[in-house]
Design a protein around this motif. Structure first.
Motif, PDB file in Angstrom:
ATOM      1  N   SER A  32       0.824  -1.208   0.000  1.00 19.57           N
ATOM      2  CA  SER A  32       0.000   0.000   0.000  1.00 19.57           C
ATOM      3  C   SER A  32       0.863   1.266   0.000  1.00 19.57           C
ATOM      4  O   SER A  32       0.397   2.341   0.364  1.00 19.57           O
ATOM      5  N   ALA A  33       2.122   1.126  -0.437  1.00 21.91           N
ATOM      6  CA  ALA A  33       3.048   2.256  -0.328  1.00 21.91           C
ATOM      7  C   ALA A  33       2.648   3.415  -1.222  1.00 21.91           C
ATOM      8  O   ALA A  33       2.226   3.221  -2.362  1.00 21.91           O
ATOM      9  N   GLU A  34       2.806   4.604  -0.710  1.00 23.79           N
ATOM     10  CA  GLU A  34       2.612   5.799  -1.541  1.00 23.79           C
ATOM     11  C   GLU A  34       3.897   6.138  -2.293  1.00 23.79           C
ATOM     12  O   GLU A  34       3.868   6.695  -3.362  1.00 23.79           O
ATOM     13  N   ALA A  35       5.019   5.800  -1.693  1.00 23.92           N
ATOM     14  CA  ALA A  35       6.299   5.901  -2.387  1.00 23.92           C
ATOM     15  C   ALA A  35       7.031   4.584  -2.150  1.00 23.92           C
ATOM     16  O   ALA A  35       7.065   4.085  -1.028  1.00 23.92           O
ATOM     17  N   ALA A  90       9.516   1.766   1.691  1.00 19.74           N
ATOM     18  CA  ALA A  90       8.309   2.530   1.382  1.00 19.74           C
ATOM     19  C   ALA A  90       8.166   3.691   2.350  1.00 19.74           C
ATOM     20  O   ALA A  90       8.611   3.640   3.497  1.00 19.74           O
ATOM     21  N   ALA A  91       7.524   4.747   1.822  1.00 14.41           N
ATOM     22  CA  ALA A  91       7.222   5.910   2.658  1.00 14.41           C
ATOM     23  C   ALA A  91       5.865   6.463   2.251  1.00 14.41           C
ATOM     24  O   ALA A  91       5.371   6.190   1.147  1.00 14.41           O
ATOM     25  N   ALA A  96      13.295  11.574  -2.969  1.00 11.93           N
ATOM     26  CA  ALA A  96      13.037  12.194  -4.273  1.00 11.93           C
ATOM     27  C   ALA A  96      11.579  12.003  -4.676  1.00 11.93           C
ATOM     28  O   ALA A  96      10.932  12.920  -5.182  1.00 11.93           O
ATOM     29  N   GLN A  97      11.056  10.807  -4.419  1.00 10.94           N
ATOM     30  CA  GLN A  97       9.662  10.536  -4.825  1.00 10.94           C
ATOM     31  C   GLN A  97       8.660  11.422  -4.097  1.00 10.94           C
ATOM     32  O   GLN A  97       7.655  11.820  -4.669  1.00 10.94           O
ATOM     33  N   VAL A  98       8.932  11.694  -2.828  1.00  6.26           N
ATOM     34  CA  VAL A  98       7.960  12.520  -2.084  1.00  6.26           C
ATOM     35  C   VAL A  98       8.349  14.003  -2.127  1.00  6.26           C
ATOM     36  O   VAL A  98       7.729  14.828  -1.462  1.00  6.26           O
TER      37      VAL A  98
END
Lengths: 923, 264
Positions: free
Chosen positions: A338-341, A461-462, A544-546
């Motif tokens: 369910s990771a957002e990043a 994941a974050a 970087a993704q967030v």
């Protein structure tokens, strides 16, 4: 032979000398063996390391590459000739004052190279120093303090040792950057290392080692060989071992033979040993007369070892898995799903060689009535482990073994395992003669343990809020042919695998896999540095993704007091990562800004990058007892003696423990005599590893000092604020008119000796066992750090130019800031090597020119910020710094390379050709 | 090391005599390569003739439009020589880039070229500058002297006595060193002068070689741009743990361009 002159004359340190030796004998050997000038060290005997640097007619040369005949009539100057009329030379004094000597094995060579420069340029530039000292390798210091000392030497003309080594005021030792207690011996070349002393009648031992990674073998007619070579007193094999023919770190994993028995599992394994006169044992050819080989296909690398049907390295491990570690916290699979990043990647790292400049060396002899005991003097990090191994191999009681550590010319984990000790013990025991041995550089590199090569896969994941939610990390470590410290690596990596952050869901699985590679063992960080590279790289991805800056992302996730670690341990205090990151923030913003500006206006041929790496590291053994005991005695004559069994391998424990115990007792450091690391005279302080000596033995030293202080104060029936003074046999307690003078000679002595009072301290850091999910309190405390790397990438060549490091370390309390800086400099230098240079290939890089370690030109300026978030269990709040200094470096370098170029590291070391390839294949 | 007879003659004639009488004689001067080789038992000469005591083999002088350097002149002496620094600064810089100070204080130009290690600097220096090698028997142009890996045109018992280097109009040496030994992984000497326009490469192949295409291009236009697209094929180049053949081929181009830029 016209040049067969029996006698060669030259001038040594202003004094005419003449020696009878072969004209082609090399000057380094002549100086050491015939003229007793042991200050000149031999580190490689091949002109690579520069430890043997001397001045020949005023110019620096490697004495190991000078035939004696070429020194005829010349002026030779060695380290023994630097101090004149009892006064140190300026450069020696500067080395002491700047803390430029750690283990001291390279120090004489460094001093001579510096002297060559300083006689022509008394105030040299940094570039001139780097050029002049470029041929001398140091593995401890990271070179920065050496550079400072040489540049600053002109200020020390006429300085005496007393000026430089002045003891801190009473009660002010802790926190003082005092000169190391063993420093004078190191800068004058009088410190005795493993190869520097032995009984004059000692025989020479030469081990013969397998040239094959896996082979069966048959011994030849050894008696016939011995008969053909007069002077060879014995050819020892497995059959000569009186006790168990095996050793190993773990009691249940004594899997490495002293002498192989019909089968070898790695290139470099000992098959037999020749003992006798040195020339005789060296002249025996290692051929079929001694051993015939039936080589088999070796199992190299973890992929081959884990393949179905792979041959077993050891019969009791058919799957080749030596040890496993596992940690499970929360629900990683759901969190990843369910990771957002989400970041996923993998990494391969290489064997890394310790490359201490002192090869393994020592001697053994029978001692005591009827020679019933054995004494082994050797370069070691673990005298009590050595004692137990020797007792087992000889089949005698531990009390019949005395280990006397010599000065240790660098260890870094590599001298935690025995090397020469069992060989020498067997030889001296069987032959009833003293026996000595010095490994050659090639032998040292082929035989000794390495940092585990790793293959690691991980996902992290974050959330969009930039908070870490999960990490899953699986690491296979190539533990080589024998167990050594493999299980420790498998245990440590799960604990540390998620990094110094709060991560709610963690899964880590680690394995140490047997192969036919060189045994992997302990090396500064026990697997944590390898795992940290990938873990930190994934967190850069997530940042970087967030849309967060890498430092900001780390600060948001930094483990804070009160938060549980991956093992569920809650650190209530001394968890200073956030303070480290906050301290770095202004440097980070400035350097990142400079880099981005430079890249905007640059021509693209070089690109600058600034990266950050964080680390944490548990001090001491993982969920295992690791006590240390220290003792101080005061005798009838007022002699105060500190019995300290902790081995100083250059990091400075002798000095740090003295500072602690002096303040705890309330006397000056200069009041103490010291007895160091002799198993007959000092208590077990545990091994010098796991960044534990300052924390664990330091606490024991503190308790010993307090114990003795309490007893002294009781004599005068005064409180803890009273001052103590020791003047000869009189002890004065209290001030002025209130003072009580105590005549020590009038006190009763402790059983049989001269001691009238003593203090003892024992400390064993509190830990709890880890359960099957890796949950528990594995360490009593952790060191934290964050480091910034600033560098430039040559985009045409794939080379890296390091500009600067900024290192912030939470170490609780800096007992000796100068020594702490030395640890950080040296750790960063080894981190640079790990990241960019070092790759040990068995059989191919067993020397110091094919195996690359950082030289004086490779280590840039390092700015250090010390964060002192006190650890209440530690002495004066202190915890360890040895390993923390290294772990953050490679991640910071790789973060900077990514910032400069966008390239992520997947194979370490990132050699120029690998980086260039990555730059070219970048989308 | 194995046993051998060791001689330290005081004259060239004596050296030649001893060498010719030996069954397998070897010459030595600084010993920077030979001593480690002997120590590892990778060589087994019957006799070793040490040239370091022969006074007239050492020294540097300007002779007309050349600089003459004696065979036993050390790298440090070449690097520090006012004559070399003023007349052929590229050669002084090359000497300064060899090994470390300890090697430069002992190693000699004659030893370096007679050994002709494929990664040594001087072969590129002398070939790139169009030097002539003088021996006790004859003069050999650098083009004919370096014949292959550790191979030279020297005959049995022939002794290098000096090198004569024409003073170039411009020249520069650019090297990608092995970080430990400072041997060239790739080193390129680029020069323009009495010996023509030359590009000589060491470290990349089994022996030093010239790159004709680059020389032709530079002849017309002595600038880095002129050789931008010219590459050498990777096939046949050295490959080891420090650099693949492809990487070396790439380095030849980069180092050649950097040398041209530095030569100005």
């Amino acid at each position: 032979m016209n040049a067969h002159a029996p006698e060669t004359a030259f001038t040594l340190n202003g004094r005419p000398v003449s020696v009878v030796a072969e004209p082609f004998a090399r000057l380094a050997n002549v100086l050491r063996d015939q003229l007793g000038a042991i200050g000149t060290k031999i580190g490689c005997d091949a002109g690579d390391c520069g430890a043997c640097t001397v001045l020949l007619d005023g110019r620096q040369v490697c004495a190991c590459l000078v035939p004696l005949a070429q020194a005829a009539g010349a002026e030779v100057r060695t380290v023994e000739g630097l101090a004149e009329n009892g006064a140190l030379s300026a450069v020696q004094a500067a080395f002491l004052a700047h803390g430029a000597a750690q283990c001291g094995i390279c120090t004489p060579g460094m001093l001579m190279a510096a002297s060559d420069l300083l006689q022509r340029e008394p105030k040299p530039s940094e570039a001139a120093v780097k050029d002049a000292l470029g041929g001398v390798l140091c593995r401890c210091t990271g070179y920065r303090k050496i550079i400072e000392a040489v540049m600053d030497a002109h200020r020390f003309a006429g300085t005496t040792a007393g000026d430089v080594c002045a003891a801190p005021a009473k009660g002010r030792a802790v926190g003082a950057a005092m000169v190391r207690a063993d420093g004078l011996a190191k800068v004058t070349g009088t410190d005795l290392f493993g190869a520097d002393a032995a009984p004059s009648d000692a025989l020479w031992l030469r081990a013969l080692r397998s040239p094959h990674a896996r082979a069966r073998f048959t011994l030849g007619d050894l008696e016939a060989v011995q008969r053909r070579h007069p002077g060879v007193e014995a050819i020892l094999t497995a059959a000569d071992v009186p006790g168990e023919n095996s050793f190993g770190i773990y009691p249940d994993l004594k899997d490495q033979p002293v002498f192989a028995e019909g089968f070898v599992r790695y290139r470099g394994e000992v098959v037999l040993a020749l003992v006798g006169e040195r020339a005789a044992v060296e002249a025996v050819p290692f051929d079929d007369d001694l051993v015939t080989w039936q080589p088999e296909d070796p199992v190299m690398g973890v992929v081959a070892a884990l393949r179905n049907g792979a041959p077993a390295i050891h019969g009791n491990r058919p799957d080749n898995v030596l040890a496993e570690g596992r940690l499970e916290k929360g629900d990683v699979e759901s969190a990843l799903a369910s990771a957002e990043a989400l970041a996923v990647d993998e990494l391969a790292t290489a064997y890394v060689e310790h490359a201490y400049i002192e090869p393994e060396a020592g001697y053994a002899q029978r001692i005591g009535p009827n020679g019933a005991r054995i004494e082994v003097a050797a370069s070691t990090q673990a005298p009590y482990l050595d004692r137990d191994e020797v007792a087992r191999v000889l089949g005698i009681d531990k009390s019949a073994v005395r280990i006397v550590p010599t000065a240790c010319g660098g260890g870094f984990g590599g001298k935690l395992d025995v090397s020469v000790q069992p060989l020498l013990a067997v030889a001296a025991w069987v032959l009833k003669r003293p026996v000595r041995c010095v490994y050659s550089r090639i032998e040292s590199m082929a035989a000794s343990t390495k940092r585990h090569p790793a293959r690691i896969k991980a996902s992290a994941a974050a959330g969009r809020d930039g908070l870490l939610t999960a990490i899953r990390l699986e690491a296979d470590f190539d533990t080589g042919a024998y167990a050594s410290w493999g299980p420790t690596v498998a245990d440590r990596v799960p604990v540390h695998g998620s990094g110094p952050y709060f991560v709610p869901n963690v899964f880590v699985h680690s394995q140490a896999i047997y192969t036919n590679g060189t045994p992997s063992g302990a090396f500064r960080g026990f697997g944590v540095p390898q795992a940290a590279i990938l873990q930190e790289s994934l967190y850069d991805d997530l940042a970087a993704q967030v849309g967060l800056d890498p430092l900001e992302f780390r600060l948001r996730n930094a483990l804070r007091p009160g938060q549980p670690t991956a093992t569920g341990q809650v650190l209530e205090h001394s968890a200073g990562l956030a303070q480290c990151l906050e301290a770095l923030q202004p440097h980070w913003r400035r350097l990142r800004g400079e880099a981005e500006d430079q890249n905007r206006i640059g021509n693209g041929r070089t690109r600058r990058g600034v990266g950050i790496g964080c680390m944490w590291y548990g001090c001491g053994n993982t969920s295992l007892p690791n006590p240390s005991t220290m003792r101080i005695t005061l005798d009838r004559a007022g002699r105060l003696t500190f019995f300290n069994g902790a081995v100083d391998i250059g990091q400075g424990s002798t000095t740090v423990l003295l500072q602690i115990c002096a303040d705890a007792l309330g006397l000056e450091t200069s009041a103490f005599e010291m007895v160091l690391g002799d198993t007959d005279r000092t208590a077990d302080a545990g091994k010098t590893s796991a960044s534990r000596q300052t924390f664990v033995s330091g606490k024991a030293a503190y308790l010993a000092g307090r114990d003795l202080r309490a007893k002294l104060l009781r004599l005068a029936n005064v409180g803890d604020t009273a001052e103590i003074d020791l003047q000869g046999g009189t002890l004065r307690i209290g001030d002025g008119a209130q003072a009580t003078d105590i005549d020590l000679a009038a006190l009763p002595v402790e059983e049989g000796g001269e001691t009238v009072l003593s203090g003892t301290g024992t400390f064993d850091p509190p830990t709890t066992p880890l359960d099957e999910k890796g949950q528990g309190n594995p360490y009593a405390t952790y060191g934290f750090a964050a480091q910034i790397a600033d560098l430039e990438v040559d985009m045409e060549l794939g080379t890296i130019h390091l500009r600067r490091f900024v290192a912030a370390h939470d170490l609780g309390k800096a007992i000796n800031p100068s020594l702490v800086e030395g640890q950080i400099h040296g750790g960063i230098a080894q981190g640079i090597g790990l990241a960019l240079m070092e790759e040990f290939l068995p059989g191919r890089t067993e020397n110091l020119h094919d195996y690359l370690i950082p030289t004086i030109g490779d280590v840039p300026p390092i700015d250090i910020i010390l964060v002192e978030d006190p650890e209440h269990l530690g002495p004066y709040g202190a915890k360890g710094i040895g390993e923390p200094a290294l772990i953050a470096t490679a991640p910071a370098i790789f973060g900077a390379i990514r910032h400069a170029t966008g390239v992520k590291v997947r194979k370490v070391p990132l050699l120029p050709h690998r980086l260039l390839q990555a730059l070219r294949s970048k989308p | 090391m194995y046993n051998f007879n060791y001689y330290r003659p005081l004259s060239l004639e004596e050296a030649a005599q001893v060498l010719s009488a030996a069954s397998d004689g070897k010459l030595m001067s600084g010993g920077m390569t030979l001593i480690p080789t002997l120590k590892q038992r990778l060589a087994n000469p019957s006799d070793l003739v040490d040239l370091s005591e022969i006074a007239d083999l050492s020294g540097i002088e300007a002779k007309g439009d050349t600089v003459v350097i004696g065979a036993t002149t050390t790298h440090a002496e070449v690097a520090d020589s006012e004559v070399v620094k003023s007349q052929i600064p590229a050669l002084a810089a090359l000497a300064e880039s060899i090994g470390d100070p300890q090697v430069r204080n002992r190693g000699t130009i004659g030893g370096s070229i007679a050994n002709n290690d494929p990664a040594a600097d001087y072969p590129a220096g002398l070939l790139g500058l169009g030097a002539t090698i003088k021996t006790d028997r004859r003069q050999i142009p650098a083009d004919d002297f370096f014949t292959g890996m550790f191979e030279t045109a020297l005959e049995e018992g022939e002794i290098v006595t000096a090198v004569s280097v024409p003073i170039p109009k411009k020249a520069a040496y650019a090297k990608f060193p092995n970080p430990a030994s400072r041997y060239a992984i790739v080193g390129v000497m680029v020069a323009q002068g009495p010996a023509g326009t030359r590009v000589a490469v060491t470290g990349a192949g089994p022996g030093v070689f010239r790159v004709a295409k680059m020389e032709t291009a530079l002849e017309k236009n002595f600038s880095a741009n002129a050789i931008e697209g010219i590459s050498v094929p990777a096939k046949g180049l050295n490959a080891d743990m420090h650099a693949s053949a492809d990487y070396r081929a790439h380095l030849v181009g980069v180092m050649a361009r950097r040398a041209v830029t530095a030569a100005g």
